[in-house]
Design an enzyme around this catalytic site. Structure first.
Site, short mmCIF file in Angstrom:
data_model
loop_
_atom_site.label_atom_id
_atom_site.label_comp_id
_atom_site.label_asym_id
_atom_site.label_seq_id
_atom_site.Cartn_x
_atom_site.Cartn_y
_atom_site.Cartn_z
N GLU A 81 -9.50 -1.85 5.64
CA GLU A 81 -10.08 -1.55 6.94
C GLU A 81 -11.30 -2.46 7.20
OE1 GLU A 81 -8.33 0.11 8.78
OE2 GLU A 81 -7.95 2.17 8.19
N ASP B 228 0.82 -1.21 0.00
CA ASP B 228 0.00 0.00 0.00
C ASP B 228 0.85 1.27 0.00
OD1 ASP B 228 0.97 -0.38 2.57
OD2 ASP B 228 -0.98 -0.68 3.48
N ASN C 262 -7.21 -2.77 14.70
CA ASN C 262 -8.61 -3.01 14.31
C ASN C 262 -8.75 -4.20 13.36
OD1 ASN C 262 -7.65 -2.08 11.87
ND2 ASN C 262 -8.96 -0.28 11.74
N HIS D 174 -7.08 -4.69 10.49
CA HIS D 174 -6.86 -4.46 9.06
C HIS D 174 -5.57 -5.14 8.59
CE1 HIS D 174 -4.54 -0.36 9.56
NE2 HIS D 174 -3.73 -1.38 9.70
#
Ligand code: PGA
Length: 259
Positions: A148, A67, A141, A143
């Site tokens: 996400e 990314d 979280n 991801h």
């Protein structure tokens, strides 16, 4: 899925380097999927050591990063281009022509250009023969990459909006100022990641314990994108004791368990 709990961050990093280096040794033209963030830094340090002291050869290796933030040029110290050069590429003999990182400078206002770029990135991965091993960190979280919670489990490379919690987590790299953290990123999709022939997911520290428990022992759900690795045929989750502390069972030092 193989779960390996190591004593500490250093041991986690060494184990990950052992796995990655074995692939490079057995296939000098291996295609590596690479990740950024604080977690893989120890792995990259160990790979650099192996290159310098043991002659681990990256000259035929191709790399694809997961990314990149949209809007950050490669020269920006918080861009993932910069991160990769500083933490790995400048210290090993990887051929620049074989390095691939999504561009954060695609014209964001033009969705066609972005979509074209994302499709091109997918094609490049295919043209290279697919990813042999994909290194992943994990967000608190759940991801992976910038996929996400709520990301489609079959998604391909695309633009994602970062959640407020991710931007808050990453503010530490931007002078603690969340307003400086970009709002968007280009990320390989979950489907892209799952196409790789092997996955090595790393996590360190207490703040990852819940995400690791949900990933390894929870339901497969888009709410915990990393949980999809349960469906991968060859996934290794390597964590330190703190990140593994919420897992069920008697995880002693150096425990390895097939899940
Ligand atoms: P970290 O980030 O390695 O900096 O904790 C991991 C991630 O967000 O994927």
């Amino acid at each position: 899925m193989l779960v390996v709990v190591k004593e500490n961050y250093e041991e986690m990093s060494k184990e990950a380097a052992r796995v990655v280096s074995e692939i490079v040794r057995s296939k000098p033209s291996a295609v590596l999927g690479l990740a950024t963030g604080s977690t893989p830094i120890g792995l990259y340090k160990e790979l650099i050591r192996m290159h310098k002291e043991e002659g681990l050869d990256f000259s035929k290796v191709t790399t694809f990063n997961l990314d990149e933030y949209i809007g950050l040029p490669p020269t920006h110290p918080q861009s993932y281009h910069y991160f990769m050069y500083e933490n790995l590429f400048k210290e090993i003999n990887v051929d620049e022509r074989y390095i691939n990182i999504p561009s954060g400078m695609v014209e964001f206002s033009d969705i066609n250009k972005i979509n074209k770029f994302c499709d091109w990135y997918e094609e490049e991965i295919k043209r290279a023969g697919g990813i042999d091993v994909q290194v992943l960190g994990i967000g608190a979280n759940g991801h992976i990459g910038f996929n996400e919670p709520g990301s489609s489990l079959g998604s391909r490379t695309r633009v994602k909006t970062l959640t407020p919690s991710t931007r808050q987590d990453n503010a530490r790299f931007f002078d603690g100022d969340v307003t400086k953290v970009p709002k968007y990123a280009i990320t390989m999709g979950i489907g892209t990641i799952m196409d790789s022939r092997m996955i090595v997911l790393l996590a360190s520290g207490k703040n990852k314990a819940k995400a690791i428990k949900d990933t390894v022992e929870g339901a497969i759900t888009a709410q915990v994108p990393a949980s999809i690795v349960q469906m991968h045929r060859k996934a290794i989750v390597i964590v330190d004791k703190e990140a593994g502390s919420a897992l069920e069972g008697e995880f002693e030092e150096f425990v390895t368990e097939f899940k």
